[in-house]
Design a protein around this motif. Structure first.
Motif, PDB file in Angstrom:
ATOM      1  N   SER A  87     -39.332   8.262 -50.010  1.00  0.00           N
ATOM      2  CA  SER A  87     -40.388   8.608 -49.061  1.00  0.00           C
ATOM      3  C   SER A  87     -41.770   8.519 -49.676  1.00  0.00           C
ATOM      4  O   SER A  87     -41.931   8.566 -50.901  1.00  0.00           O
ATOM      5  CB  SER A  87     -40.155  10.014 -48.499  1.00  0.00           C
ATOM      6  OG  SER A  87     -40.284  10.984 -49.514  1.00  0.00           O
TER       7      SER A  87
ATOM      8  N   PHE B 117     -50.772   7.724 -37.535  1.00  0.00           N
ATOM      9  CA  PHE B 117     -49.464   7.135 -37.285  1.00  0.00           C
ATOM     10  C   PHE B 117     -49.497   5.639 -36.964  1.00  0.00           C
ATOM     11  O   PHE B 117     -48.786   4.845 -37.595  1.00  0.00           O
ATOM     12  CB  PHE B 117     -48.776   7.894 -36.139  1.00  0.00           C
ATOM     13  CG  PHE B 117     -47.472   7.305 -35.722  1.00  0.00           C
ATOM     14  CD1 PHE B 117     -46.322   7.557 -36.448  1.00  0.00           C
ATOM     15  CD2 PHE B 117     -47.384   6.482 -34.608  1.00  0.00           C
ATOM     16  CE1 PHE B 117     -45.100   6.994 -36.078  1.00  0.00           C
ATOM     17  CE2 PHE B 117     -46.173   5.930 -34.222  1.00  0.00           C
ATOM     18  CZ  PHE B 117     -45.040   6.181 -34.955  1.00  0.00           C
TER      19      PHE B 117
ATOM     20  N   ASP C 279     -38.207   4.250 -30.576  1.00  0.00           N
ATOM     21  CA  ASP C 279     -39.277   5.234 -30.456  1.00  0.00           C
ATOM     22  C   ASP C 279     -38.608   6.558 -30.103  1.00  0.00           C
ATOM     23  O   ASP C 279     -38.312   6.833 -28.939  1.00  0.00           O
ATOM     24  CB  ASP C 279     -40.269   4.792 -29.384  1.00  0.00           C
ATOM     25  CG  ASP C 279     -41.466   5.724 -29.280  1.00  0.00           C
ATOM     26  OD1 ASP C 279     -41.346   6.919 -29.623  1.00  0.00           O
ATOM     27  OD2 ASP C 279     -42.526   5.251 -28.833  1.00  0.00           O
TER      28      ASP C 279
ATOM     29  N   ALA D  40     -39.670   9.666 -30.261  1.00  0.00           N
ATOM     30  CA  ALA D  40     -40.469  10.593 -29.462  1.00  0.00           C
ATOM     31  C   ALA D  40     -40.408  10.225 -27.975  1.00  0.00           C
ATOM     32  O   ALA D  40     -40.201  11.088 -27.121  1.00  0.00           O
ATOM     33  CB  ALA D  40     -41.910  10.623 -29.959  1.00  0.00           C
TER      34      ALA D  40
ATOM     35  N   ALA E 254     -45.052  11.817 -32.962  1.00  0.00           N
ATOM     36  CA  ALA E 254     -44.690  10.393 -32.957  1.00  0.00           C
ATOM     37  C   ALA E 254     -43.711  10.103 -34.090  1.00  0.00           C
ATOM     38  O   ALA E 254     -43.899  10.545 -35.221  1.00  0.00           O
ATOM     39  CB  ALA E 254     -45.940   9.539 -33.107  1.00  0.00           C
ATOM     40  N   GLN E 255     -42.638   9.378 -33.762  1.00  0.00           N
ATOM     41  CA  GLN E 255     -41.614   9.043 -34.747  1.00  0.00           C
ATOM     42  C   GLN E 255     -40.880   7.796 -34.275  1.00  0.00           C
ATOM     43  O   GLN E 255     -40.365   7.754 -33.156  1.00  0.00           O
ATOM     44  CB  GLN E 255     -40.629  10.200 -34.902  1.00  0.00           C
ATOM     45  CG  GLN E 255     -39.638   9.992 -35.991  1.00  0.00           C
ATOM     46  CD  GLN E 255     -38.863  11.254 -36.361  1.00  0.00           C
ATOM     47  OE1 GLN E 255     -37.781  11.125 -36.901  1.00  0.00           O
ATOM     48  NE2 GLN E 255     -39.370  12.420 -36.081  1.00  0.00           N
TER      49      GLN E 255
ATOM     50  N   ILE F 285     -38.018   4.795 -35.567  1.00  0.00           N
ATOM     51  CA  ILE F 285     -36.996   4.376 -36.519  1.00  0.00           C
ATOM     52  C   ILE F 285     -36.951   2.856 -36.510  1.00  0.00           C
ATOM     53  O   ILE F 285     -36.722   2.237 -35.463  1.00  0.00           O
ATOM     54  CB  ILE F 285     -35.608   4.933 -36.144  1.00  0.00           C
ATOM     55  CG1 ILE F 285     -35.640   6.452 -36.050  1.00  0.00           C
ATOM     56  CG2 ILE F 285     -34.557   4.466 -37.170  1.00  0.00           C
ATOM     57  CD1 ILE F 285     -34.402   7.063 -35.389  1.00  0.00           C
TER      58      ILE F 285
ATOM     59  N   VAL G 127     -37.969   5.380 -41.323  1.00  0.00           N
ATOM     60  CA  VAL G 127     -38.544   6.262 -40.314  1.00  0.00           C
ATOM     61  C   VAL G 127     -40.027   6.454 -40.605  1.00  0.00           C
ATOM     62  O   VAL G 127     -40.402   6.804 -41.723  1.00  0.00           O
ATOM     63  CB  VAL G 127     -37.824   7.625 -40.284  1.00  0.00           C
ATOM     64  CG1 VAL G 127     -38.479   8.565 -39.290  1.00  0.00           C
ATOM     65  CG2 VAL G 127     -36.349   7.442 -39.954  1.00  0.00           C
TER      66      VAL G 127
ATOM     67  N   ARG H  67     -43.101   8.726 -39.257  1.00  0.00           N
ATOM     68  CA  ARG H  67     -43.331   9.878 -38.383  1.00  0.00           C
ATOM     69  C   ARG H  67     -44.652  10.554 -38.698  1.00  0.00           C
ATOM     70  O   ARG H  67     -45.058  10.662 -39.848  1.00  0.00           O
ATOM     71  CB  ARG H  67     -42.191  10.877 -38.459  1.00  0.00           C
ATOM     72  CG  ARG H  67     -41.940  11.507 -39.790  1.00  0.00           C
ATOM     73  CD  ARG H  67     -40.697  12.420 -39.734  1.00  0.00           C
ATOM     74  NE  ARG H  67     -40.326  12.859 -41.049  1.00  0.00           N
ATOM     75  CZ  ARG H  67     -40.732  13.994 -41.607  1.00  0.00           C
ATOM     76  NH1 ARG H  67     -41.521  14.801 -40.948  1.00  0.00           N
ATOM     77  NH2 ARG H  67     -40.345  14.317 -42.831  1.00  0.00           N
TER      78      ARG H  67
ATOM     79  N   THR I   7     -49.168  10.627 -42.183  1.00  0.00           N
ATOM     80  CA  THR I   7     -47.919  10.027 -41.715  1.00  0.00           C
ATOM     81  C   THR I   7     -46.924   9.970 -42.867  1.00  0.00           C
ATOM     82  O   THR I   7     -47.290   9.618 -43.986  1.00  0.00           O
ATOM     83  CB  THR I   7     -48.170   8.609 -41.167  1.00  0.00           C
ATOM     84  OG1 THR I   7     -49.182   8.677 -40.154  1.00  0.00           O
ATOM     85  CG2 THR I   7     -46.907   7.999 -40.594  1.00  0.00           C
TER      86      THR I   7
END
Length: 130
Positions: A6, A13, A36, A38, A51-52, A54, A82, A84, A91
């Motif tokens: 990470s 975002f 999406d 979210a 907001a997230q 994948i 991911v 997010r 972010t």
């Protein structure tokens, strides 16, 4: 052993999502899927989350090598990345550590594939903060 690679990016975002897609392409991955999360949760459950998205990233030569070493590896593909929102200016971008494939399957023949994928994903994440 952790299961994620990470990085935290001090940007909103949307620009980070765009940059993440580009960084993956630079490392030889294609984005096969985009979810999406979210928007999906809002539509299905009428709940709000930050907001997230994948991204399902795949590098075909690595996927092929992985399938040759472990025919059931498709259960762990593609590489999920991911993106997010933490807040309006921060972010988080996370990728499942490919080393998890080796640990989960116990198949050491996957080690070179996982190492290559890990190196490429690590480079993509590093590019986001460069």
């Amino acid at each position: 052993m952790g299961y994620a690679l990470s990085t935290t990016v001090n940007q909103p975002f949307e620009p980070v999502l765009y940059a993440a897609r580009s960084a993956l392409v630079e490392e030889g991955f294609g984005v096969l899927t985009e979810i999406d999360l979210a928007a999906t949760l809002k539509a299905k459950l009428d709940v709000d989350i930050p907001a997230q998205v994948i991204l399902g990233a795949c590098r075909p030569p690595l996927a092929y090598a992985a399938v040759q070493a472990e025919p059931s590896i498709g259960l762990l593909l593609p590489c999920n990345v991911v993106v997010r929102a933490i807040d309006d200016t921060t972010t988080m971008v996370e990728a499942m550590d490919p080393e998890v494939m080796v640990t989960m399957t116990g198949n050491e023949n996957l080690a070179p594939v996982a190492a290559d994928a890990r190196e490429r994903l690590t480079a993509a994440l590093a590019a986001l903060t460069a």
